[in-house]
Design an enzyme around this catalytic site. Structure first.
Site, short mmCIF file in Angstrom:
data_model
loop_
_atom_site.label_atom_id
_atom_site.label_comp_id
_atom_site.label_asym_id
_atom_site.label_seq_id
_atom_site.Cartn_x
_atom_site.Cartn_y
_atom_site.Cartn_z
N ARG A 68 46.28 37.29 45.67
CA ARG A 68 46.86 36.89 44.39
C ARG A 68 45.85 37.18 43.28
NH1 ARG A 68 50.06 31.19 45.16
NH2 ARG A 68 51.30 31.79 46.98
N ASP A 70 45.18 36.34 39.03
CA ASP A 70 45.60 35.45 37.96
C ASP A 70 46.26 36.21 36.82
OD1 ASP A 70 44.58 33.27 39.32
OD2 ASP A 70 42.66 33.29 38.27
N ARG A 226 35.32 35.90 38.60
CA ARG A 226 35.18 35.64 37.16
C ARG A 226 34.08 34.61 36.89
NH1 ARG A 226 40.98 33.99 35.67
NH2 ARG A 226 40.01 33.54 33.65
#
Length: 280
Positions: A68, A70, A226
């Site tokens: 997945r 974001d 991140r």
């Protein structure tokens, strides 16, 4: 979705018993999507991809992705698997999806796969790229795919800091902890980081402004890349010492690391399927 589907008139979509496993290599610009995974009442990459394939093939589909991403994160090497009618012409399917979804979503390749191949659970490694536009002036051509950082960054210091992350660690300081049900044990945030390296990407007339971070691991937990980028950029800005990273890792506390870098610069670049999963 303005183009009509290209249907194969030889069948009505196929029963479950007459389906084959397909492997799709998918690229996408995540800027205008609410993430990759399907979510109710919002536009997602998987939601659009599945709906388009169902329109083309005239049958319900259940798809699985390697990972997945974001909202705002992009993909170049995302892998998707699912059971398609075995009569499907994959060349036509690929062409139809690309006509209907490009440039936001593109199937780079489509191939039949072994029955037990799974985009997520067969994966043995994942690699991401993160681009930083490091210049006083913004770059409108890269604004959707990079993080604009005005202050000059010390790339050497960032690379020294990154070396402390290599190998097997508990990355709790860099991950959003997953929610678990009452009475259930917390999920492990131990990962094996195989690569973490910054370099400059030479552009005509701007040889030093685009910085690229390449990172690869057995797998990643939520917001791990991140968070690492945000922490290393703090090092490059001089806000953190490059040798402070071991203490940050050892803290096992999200507040010990830097802020989460924006999603715009992140790309899921490659998913590997060689060898064995490290946690098998």
């Amino acid at each position: 979705m303005t183009e009509p589907p290209e249907l194969d008139s030889s069948s009505d979509g196929g029963s479950v018993a007459s389906r084959r496993n397909v492997r799709l290599l998918v690229a996408y610009d995540g800027s205008d999507f609410h993430g990759f995974a399907e979510s109710h009442d919002v536009s997602t990459v998987m939601g659009m991809l599945r709906a388009t394939l169902e329109q083309i093939l005239q049958t319900d589909l259940d798809l699985t992705a390697a990972g997945r991403t974001d909202a705002g994160v992009h993909g170049w090497g995302q892998v998707v698997t699912g059971m398609l009618p075995d009569h499907a012409d994959l060349v036509r399917v690929q062409r139809s999806v690309n006509r209907m979804c490009a440039p936001s979503i593109v199937i780079r390749s489509a191939d039949w796969a072994e029955p037990d191949f799974d985009a997520r659970f067969s994966a043995t490694s994942r690699a991401y790229r993160y681009d930083v536009w490091n210049d006083p002036q913004p770059n409108p051509l890269l604004a959707r795919t990079s993080w604009h950082v005005v202050e000059p960054l010390d790339v050497d210091a960032m690379n020294v800091a990154a070396t402390h992350l290599l190998g097997e660690h508990d990355f709790a300081s860099f991950c959003r902890r997953p929610k678990v049900g009452e009475g259930r044990p917390e999920k492990s945030l131990v990962r094996i980081l195989q690569r973490a390296e910054w370099h400059r990407v030479a552009l005509e007339d701007m040889p030093d402004s685009l910085l690229r971070f390449e990172i690869a691991a057995s797998s990643f937990c939520h917001q791990m890349v991140r968070s690492i980028v945000g922490t290393l950029v703090d090092v490059g800005r001089g806000r953190r010492d490059s040798h402070s990273i071991p203490a940050t890792v050892a803290a096992l506390d999200r507040s010990a690391a830097g802020s989460v870098a924006p999603p715009t610069g992140l790309v899921l670049w490659h998913v590997g399927y060689d060898g064995r999963r490290w946690d098998a």
